[in-house]
Design an enzyme around this catalytic site. Sequence first.
Site, PDB file in Angstrom:
ATOM      1  N   HIS A 203       0.877   5.601   5.655  1.00 37.59           N
ATOM      2  CA  HIS A 203       0.591   5.961   4.266  1.00 37.59           C
ATOM      3  C   HIS A 203       0.774   7.461   4.043  1.00 37.59           C
ATOM      4  O   HIS A 203       0.889   8.228   4.984  1.00 37.59           O
ATOM      5  CB  HIS A 203      -0.831   5.514   3.912  1.00 37.59           C
ATOM      6  CG  HIS A 203      -1.027   4.050   4.117  1.00 37.59           C
ATOM      7  ND1 HIS A 203      -1.666   3.538   5.230  1.00 37.59           N
ATOM      8  CD2 HIS A 203      -0.640   2.978   3.377  1.00 37.59           C
ATOM      9  CE1 HIS A 203      -1.676   2.218   5.162  1.00 37.59           C
ATOM     10  NE2 HIS A 203      -1.061   1.860   4.051  1.00 37.59           N
TER      11      HIS A 203
ATOM     12  N   SER B 271       0.798  -1.220   0.000  1.00 37.09           N
ATOM     13  CA  SER B 271       0.000   0.000   0.000  1.00 37.09           C
ATOM     14  C   SER B 271       0.834   1.276   0.000  1.00 37.09           C
ATOM     15  O   SER B 271       0.359   2.320  -0.431  1.00 37.09           O
ATOM     16  CB  SER B 271      -0.923   0.017   1.226  1.00 37.09           C
ATOM     17  OG  SER B 271      -0.173  -0.062   2.426  1.00 37.09           O
TER      18      SER B 271
ATOM     19  N   ASP C 138      -2.562   9.029   9.968  1.00 36.31           N
ATOM     20  CA  ASP C 138      -2.023   7.778   9.436  1.00 36.31           C
ATOM     21  C   ASP C 138      -0.502   7.900   9.378  1.00 36.31           C
ATOM     22  O   ASP C 138       0.036   8.728   8.634  1.00 36.31           O
ATOM     23  CB  ASP C 138      -2.609   7.534   8.042  1.00 36.31           C
ATOM     24  CG  ASP C 138      -2.232   6.183   7.452  1.00 36.31           C
ATOM     25  OD1 ASP C 138      -1.174   5.651   7.815  1.00 36.31           O
ATOM     26  OD2 ASP C 138      -2.985   5.680   6.597  1.00 36.31           O
TER      27      ASP C 138
END
Length: 275
Positions: free
Chosen positions: A227, A42, A224
Amino acid sequence: MQIQRRTLLRAGLGGTIAGALTTAAPAAAGGHRPTVFVAGDSTAATYAVADHPRAGWGQALHVFLRHHVRVVNEALSGASSKSFADLGRLDRILTGIRPGDVLLVSFGHNDEKTTDPARGTLPWTTFQDHLRLYLDGARAARARAILVTPVERRRFTADGVPYLSHGEYPDAMRALAEETRTPLIDLTALSFARWEALGPEATKDEFLWLDAGESPNYPDGVQDNTHFQAHGAIELARVVVAHGRGIPGRDERALRRATIPDDVLSWPATRPAES
């Protein structure tokens, strides 16, 4: 956070070149266009408009490459070196890769989930074993593999000192690169140095940290530490291309630009790697 970036987030603005990131463009007359494939998780993936402004470094690679080079970003959220291969993603890459192309291989985040039998690997055994599948596949196709250690997370002590989070996985990848004479981009070390230089507050502009109301896709805000938003994805792509001497068509002029606007990226309607 910079005012210009806040404005772009609220407006949901993007560029006009998203489709080129993962969709194979027609070959130029006279032969195959040099192509950079990305196998990863990701942190490298391409995200859809519903995820804006979340972005992966693979989504931004094209910014630092000349126009004749394609980027096929197969990076998949949640993937490990094991699950990516088990799901057929590596086979998909090896079906399309051609002599002279480059395969960037970056895993570790989800390999660390050792309690998950579908994804977990052990650094000095099964992690290296699975990475060899990528190296062997690329070499069989007479393409060039480059190992990329996992990008470091945003981790700071209460005193603002960054600390490493990937355990022995980066060392295992470094050792495999040396053993197999495979080029390595040490993104773990390079990103850690960047987070250390920026510090706890400035790193929030690169990771997916948004205030409530700043983006319609995250109305309650988000914090986050794994990410990235566009700015961070772009700067990590700069690092990858700058240190990837074997990557074709590096745009030295773009690499020297002090700043790249966030709106050079765009977000497709659906995640291309999942379509």
